[in-house]
Scaffold this motif. Sequence first.
Motif, PDB file in Angstrom:
ATOM      1  N   SER A   1       0.825  -1.200   0.000  1.00  0.00           N
ATOM      2  CA  SER A   1       0.000   0.000   0.000  1.00  0.00           C
ATOM      3  C   SER A   1       0.867   1.261   0.000  1.00  0.00           C
ATOM      4  O   SER A   1       0.514   2.266  -0.629  1.00  0.00           O
ATOM      5  N   PHE A   2       2.015   1.180   0.692  1.00  0.00           N
ATOM      6  CA  PHE A   2       2.928   2.334   0.708  1.00  0.00           C
ATOM      7  C   PHE A   2       3.349   2.719  -0.703  1.00  0.00           C
ATOM      8  O   PHE A   2       3.362   3.905  -1.061  1.00  0.00           O
ATOM      9  N   PHE A   3       3.695   1.736  -1.522  1.00  0.00           N
ATOM     10  CA  PHE A   3       4.146   2.051  -2.873  1.00  0.00           C
ATOM     11  C   PHE A   3       3.009   2.632  -3.717  1.00  0.00           C
ATOM     12  O   PHE A   3       3.247   3.454  -4.613  1.00  0.00           O
ATOM     13  N   ASN A   4       1.765   2.213  -3.445  1.00  0.00           N
ATOM     14  CA  ASN A   4       0.632   2.827  -4.138  1.00  0.00           C
ATOM     15  C   ASN A   4       0.512   4.304  -3.783  1.00  0.00           C
ATOM     16  O   ASN A   4       0.357   5.162  -4.657  1.00  0.00           O
ATOM     17  N   TRP A   5       0.594   4.620  -2.492  1.00  0.00           N
ATOM     18  CA  TRP A   5       0.455   6.008  -2.052  1.00  0.00           C
ATOM     19  C   TRP A   5       1.709   6.819  -2.354  1.00  0.00           C
ATOM     20  O   TRP A   5       1.639   8.044  -2.518  1.00  0.00           O
TER      21      TRP A   5
ATOM     22  N   VAL B   1      -6.167   5.058  -6.138  1.00  0.00           N
ATOM     23  CA  VAL B   1      -6.990   4.924  -4.937  1.00  0.00           C
ATOM     24  C   VAL B   1      -7.911   3.717  -5.056  1.00  0.00           C
ATOM     25  O   VAL B   1      -8.049   2.922  -4.116  1.00  0.00           O
ATOM     26  N   ALA B   2      -8.534   3.560  -6.217  1.00  0.00           N
ATOM     27  CA  ALA B   2      -9.434   2.425  -6.429  1.00  0.00           C
ATOM     28  C   ALA B   2      -8.668   1.109  -6.343  1.00  0.00           C
ATOM     29  O   ALA B   2      -9.161   0.127  -5.769  1.00  0.00           O
ATOM     30  N   TYR B   3      -7.469   1.088  -6.899  1.00  0.00           N
ATOM     31  CA  TYR B   3      -6.659  -0.140  -6.868  1.00  0.00           C
ATOM     32  C   TYR B   3      -6.314  -0.507  -5.429  1.00  0.00           C
ATOM     33  O   TYR B   3      -6.447  -1.654  -5.015  1.00  0.00           O
ATOM     34  N   ASP B   4      -5.872   0.465  -4.640  1.00  0.00           N
ATOM     35  CA  ASP B   4      -5.422   0.180  -3.283  1.00  0.00           C
ATOM     36  C   ASP B   4      -6.580  -0.180  -2.361  1.00  0.00           C
ATOM     37  O   ASP B   4      -6.457  -1.080  -1.521  1.00  0.00           O
ATOM     38  N   ARG B   5      -7.712   0.504  -2.509  1.00  0.00           N
ATOM     39  CA  ARG B   5      -8.826   0.322  -1.575  1.00  0.00           C
ATOM     40  C   ARG B   5      -9.768  -0.808  -1.947  1.00  0.00           C
ATOM     41  O   ARG B   5     -10.371  -1.431  -1.063  1.00  0.00           O
ATOM     42  N   TRP B   6      -9.910  -1.084  -3.249  1.00  0.00           N
ATOM     43  CA  TRP B   6     -10.901  -2.065  -3.666  1.00  0.00           C
ATOM     44  C   TRP B   6     -10.300  -3.283  -4.348  1.00  0.00           C
ATOM     45  O   TRP B   6     -10.644  -4.417  -4.013  1.00  0.00           O
ATOM     46  N   PHE B   7      -9.417  -3.064  -5.306  1.00  0.00           N
ATOM     47  CA  PHE B   7      -8.918  -4.203  -6.072  1.00  0.00           C
ATOM     48  C   PHE B   7      -8.040  -5.124  -5.223  1.00  0.00           C
ATOM     49  O   PHE B   7      -8.199  -6.351  -5.266  1.00  0.00           O
ATOM     50  N   VAL B   8      -7.080  -4.559  -4.477  1.00  0.00           N
ATOM     51  CA  VAL B   8      -6.143  -5.393  -3.713  1.00  0.00           C
ATOM     52  C   VAL B   8      -6.863  -6.288  -2.698  1.00  0.00           C
ATOM     53  O   VAL B   8      -6.595  -7.492  -2.634  1.00  0.00           O
ATOM     54  N   PRO B   9      -7.794  -5.751  -1.868  1.00  0.00           N
ATOM     55  CA  PRO B   9      -8.489  -6.647  -0.938  1.00  0.00           C
ATOM     56  C   PRO B   9      -9.262  -7.760  -1.638  1.00  0.00           C
ATOM     57  O   PRO B   9      -9.292  -8.905  -1.165  1.00  0.00           O
ATOM     58  N   LEU B  10      -9.885  -7.437  -2.781  1.00  0.00           N
ATOM     59  CA  LEU B  10     -10.620  -8.451  -3.531  1.00  0.00           C
ATOM     60  C   LEU B  10      -9.675  -9.499  -4.101  1.00  0.00           C
ATOM     61  O   LEU B  10      -9.926 -10.710  -3.986  1.00  0.00           O
ATOM     62  N   ALA B  11      -8.573  -9.049  -4.714  1.00  0.00           N
ATOM     63  CA  ALA B  11      -7.608  -9.989  -5.296  1.00  0.00           C
ATOM     64  C   ALA B  11      -6.945 -10.842  -4.218  1.00  0.00           C
ATOM     65  O   ALA B  11      -6.638 -12.020  -4.445  1.00  0.00           O
ATOM     66  N   ARG B  12      -6.750 -10.265  -3.034  1.00  0.00           N
ATOM     67  CA  ARG B  12      -6.110 -10.997  -1.937  1.00  0.00           C
ATOM     68  C   ARG B  12      -6.943 -12.205  -1.527  1.00  0.00           C
ATOM     69  O   ARG B  12      -6.410 -13.262  -1.197  1.00  0.00           O
ATOM     70  N   ARG B  13      -8.259 -12.049  -1.551  1.00  0.00           N
ATOM     71  CA  ARG B  13      -9.129 -13.169  -1.191  1.00  0.00           C
ATOM     72  C   ARG B  13      -9.028 -14.307  -2.202  1.00  0.00           C
ATOM     73  O   ARG B  13      -9.174 -15.480  -1.855  1.00  0.00           O
ATOM     74  N   ILE B  14      -8.788 -13.951  -3.471  1.00  0.00           N
ATOM     75  CA  ILE B  14      -8.721 -14.956  -4.529  1.00  0.00           C
ATOM     76  C   ILE B  14      -7.341 -15.605  -4.600  1.00  0.00           C
ATOM     77  O   ILE B  14      -7.215 -16.828  -4.664  1.00  0.00           O
ATOM     78  N   THR B  15      -6.290 -14.788  -4.592  1.00  0.00           N
ATOM     79  CA  THR B  15      -4.919 -15.302  -4.783  1.00  0.00           C
ATOM     80  C   THR B  15      -4.242 -15.674  -3.473  1.00  0.00           C
ATOM     81  O   THR B  15      -3.235 -16.386  -3.495  1.00  0.00           O
TER      82      THR B  15
END
Length: 561
Positions: free
Chosen positions: A180-184, A377-391
């Motif tokens: 998340s740090f690298f995103n921000w 912002v969308a990637y860090d807040r929404w995509f990463v948590p969703l992808a984390r559940r899958i991968t």
Amino acid sequence: MAVQGIVDWKGNPINKNKHGGSRAARFIYFMVVMMNVTYSSNVLNMVTYLRGTMHMDVATSSTTMTNFIGVSCAFALVGGFLSDSYITRFKTIIIFGPLEFLGFGLLALQAHLPSLQPPACDISTQFSNCKQVQSYNAALLYIALYITAFGEGCLRANLASFGGDQFDDDEPTELQLKSSFFNWFTFSISLGALIGLTFFVWIQDNKGWDVGFTVSAGFILLGVLVVASGFSFFRHQIPTGSPLTRMLQVLITAFQKRKLQFPENEEELFLEHNKEEKVGEVLLHTEGFRWLDKAIISNKKIENWYLCTVSQVEEMKIVLRMIPIFISVTIGYIPIRLLLTFTVEQGSTMNTKVGGIHIPPASLVVIPTIFQMVILVAYDRWFVPLARRITRCPTGITPLQRAGVGFIAASLASCIGALIERKRRSIAEKHGLLDSGNTVPMSVIWLLLQFLAICINDVFTPVGLLQFFNTEVSRGMKSLGTAFFWCILGLSSLMGSVLVNVVNRATKNGEIGWLEGNNLNRNYLDRFYWLLSILGLLAFLNYLYWARRYQYRQHNLAPTS
């Protein structure tokens, strides 16, 4: 809790509740914004200053800025080497930040005093009679520029790695925060660029370059002071000595012992000589590059300098594994660097009025910048948590997967650009504008499609690569790892310039080449875009080959429980 090689500002073991984490990262975000406010505006607009005030011709002014960008990337290696080897990253920022402040101060002084400039003249009507900056004044200009580049490069090499030091790679939760740090961090770069391309460019054009450079110096100084004020919150990586010397020792020692045989019980060999002092952490033995393992074998006749630790050899293996990625990424970045430049060129020939608002061609860069900030912002807040559940990967997807998505987007942007350029040129031909070079009656809004694809690349590829190079290298060379990324940008820009020249020569055939001259309506930019899309596709396939075979350090991609 103590972490290997990490201490507080007093040199004591850190307390994770007090040191590092997102709170410490906020000081770094502020510095990144301040630095990119000045960098983006000056890199984009400096040619205007060199042409108008310093009376340089087009080629000289363009080359000066290209050299400035290249030297900044080269100095990133110097800054990374110094912080990894001898002084902490925090001290490097505090030392070289004022150096950039000094460079801008010298530029402001020269822009303010007519005696330090060439004689005034009207370059639009009598450029042949204008004297280009020379002698001592030219020396002052180049000294100021390269002092600024030196400070800029050293800061770029250390800010991302210093931010990464605030999180622990060994814990999945902290690895998520580090991702998340690298995103921000990238968001801060975009925010700084947005401010620079609007507010700062306006200051330079309307209030004068002396005011612009003075404010730039003030922003850099403010950023350094804010980072310095957070000294008690930071985690500091203890310098481990020269990583270049360590790797050279491994290569020489392995060659010196090339004829030695491994002992029968090799497992004991790989456990016996394993320390973290030299590389900042204990690295476990891995398969591959077996010839390097001979540097670990103890030989009574060859000792002292000619005996390496397992961690030292593994550090060398990590770098060797990264070399194909480095090369393939540098090639893959060539279309990306060219695409944005020529997209702005397209915009300068189109109708830039949107409703009642006129959008200057240079300000078109603001459009992808805003898009990039929203998508980050969308990637860090929404995509990463969703992808984390899958991968079940702490970072959602791996850094190399993230970079690969960006390369696909870049190739798509080239295809979109080719189609839009074909339409723009056909409209120019229909209205008889091929020879005149006048504005084509086609809205600049059409470029939003390729700008969006470019933004997707900016969200995925740079952040993925920055995280990859910083996370994969040992703790003893984090800043050099970050510097590798900035070198990719510099090398790809240089190779892109070479590609343009080669294409122009290859397509001349008695006439002008695809991209020659000042009339884009007579050029064949659409064909060049198709060439970039093919190059991008081939580069992606090459990258995919090496990325699929890359052996990650296991703890970086440990699944969440």
